[in-house]
Design a protein around this motif. Sequence first.
Motif, PDB file in Angstrom:
ATOM      1  N   THR A   1      11.332   4.696  -4.845  1.00 24.71           N
ATOM      2  CA  THR A   1      10.294   5.531  -4.261  1.00 24.71           C
ATOM      3  C   THR A   1      10.889   6.861  -3.835  1.00 24.71           C
ATOM      4  O   THR A   1      11.884   6.913  -3.139  1.00 24.71           O
ATOM      5  CB  THR A   1       9.657   4.833  -3.036  1.00 24.71           C
ATOM      6  OG1 THR A   1       9.196   3.556  -3.454  1.00 24.71           O
ATOM      7  CG2 THR A   1       8.520   5.631  -2.485  1.00 24.71           C
TER       8      THR A   1
ATOM      9  N   ASN B   1       1.533   7.294   3.280  1.00 24.58           N
ATOM     10  CA  ASN B   1       1.197   8.702   3.319  1.00 24.58           C
ATOM     11  C   ASN B   1       1.977   9.364   4.436  1.00 24.58           C
ATOM     12  O   ASN B   1       2.452   8.707   5.355  1.00 24.58           O
ATOM     13  CB  ASN B   1      -0.307   8.878   3.528  1.00 24.58           C
ATOM     14  CG  ASN B   1      -1.103   8.370   2.345  1.00 24.58           C
ATOM     15  OD1 ASN B   1      -0.870   8.776   1.221  1.00 24.58           O
ATOM     16  ND2 ASN B   1      -2.016   7.457   2.597  1.00 24.58           N
TER      17      ASN B   1
ATOM     18  N   LYS C   1       0.857  -1.191   0.000  1.00 23.99           N
ATOM     19  CA  LYS C   1       0.000   0.000   0.000  1.00 23.99           C
ATOM     20  C   LYS C   1       0.888   1.234   0.000  1.00 23.99           C
ATOM     21  O   LYS C   1       1.985   1.238   0.548  1.00 23.99           O
ATOM     22  CB  LYS C   1      -0.892   0.030   1.252  1.00 23.99           C
ATOM     23  CG  LYS C   1      -1.961  -1.015   1.266  1.00 23.99           C
ATOM     24  CD  LYS C   1      -3.210  -0.458   0.685  1.00 23.99           C
ATOM     25  CE  LYS C   1      -4.307  -1.497   0.825  1.00 23.99           C
ATOM     26  NZ  LYS C   1      -5.592  -0.979   0.665  1.00 23.99           N
ATOM     27  N   CYS C   2       0.402   2.283  -0.584  1.00 23.77           N
ATOM     28  CA  CYS C   2       1.133   3.541  -0.634  1.00 23.77           C
ATOM     29  C   CYS C   2       1.233   4.138   0.770  1.00 23.77           C
ATOM     30  O   CYS C   2       0.272   4.085   1.541  1.00 23.77           O
ATOM     31  CB  CYS C   2       0.393   4.502  -1.556  1.00 23.77           C
ATOM     32  SG  CYS C   2       1.250   6.061  -1.791  1.00 23.77           S
TER      33      CYS C   2
END
Length: 176
Positions: free
Chosen positions: A126, A39, A36-37
Amino acid sequence: MNKYDPLELIHQTMVDTLTNHFGKRLEFVQAYNLGKCLNSPGIYLGMHQMEVGENPGDGRHVIHADWFCYCVLANSTPDLAIEIRRMACEVMRLLNEPETGLWGLDNVVGLPKHIQAIPALFNPDTKGYESWEVTWQQSFYMGESLWEDDGETPKTVLASHVPYTGKAHEPRYKPL
């Protein structure tokens, strides 16, 4: 939630403790979900491994776990290198204080041990954030204790010798 299977309880109290401590400085405190990304600003909680510990003799099972949390800040954060380390230090300090490191669950978890932090690299491609991983070892108990009771815990242990035992001979009992 099953009170004798404390994983969900432990996780939720970790989230609540960290959320209350950091307040509006964080947008997210939640379970880390691989893939999952991430945040920012946020803290992501998880566990690397678990192993069964020695039998405590009270009917419960001890699980020794290696826990982690990723502290995440966006690259746009002013003084990013200092702020991400400061965030990791705050988490380490919380873990090292019994009031917060036990998560309010002192009958379910042991004190955290081997608290440390290192830069976290998820994926070299990333971009956009900086992260540090805080790790610690903390045991927890699963199952129901044979010693949990609604009564009052005895303050004095009394003893006698046969044949002077039982309710009828209570006046003859002596403190140990």
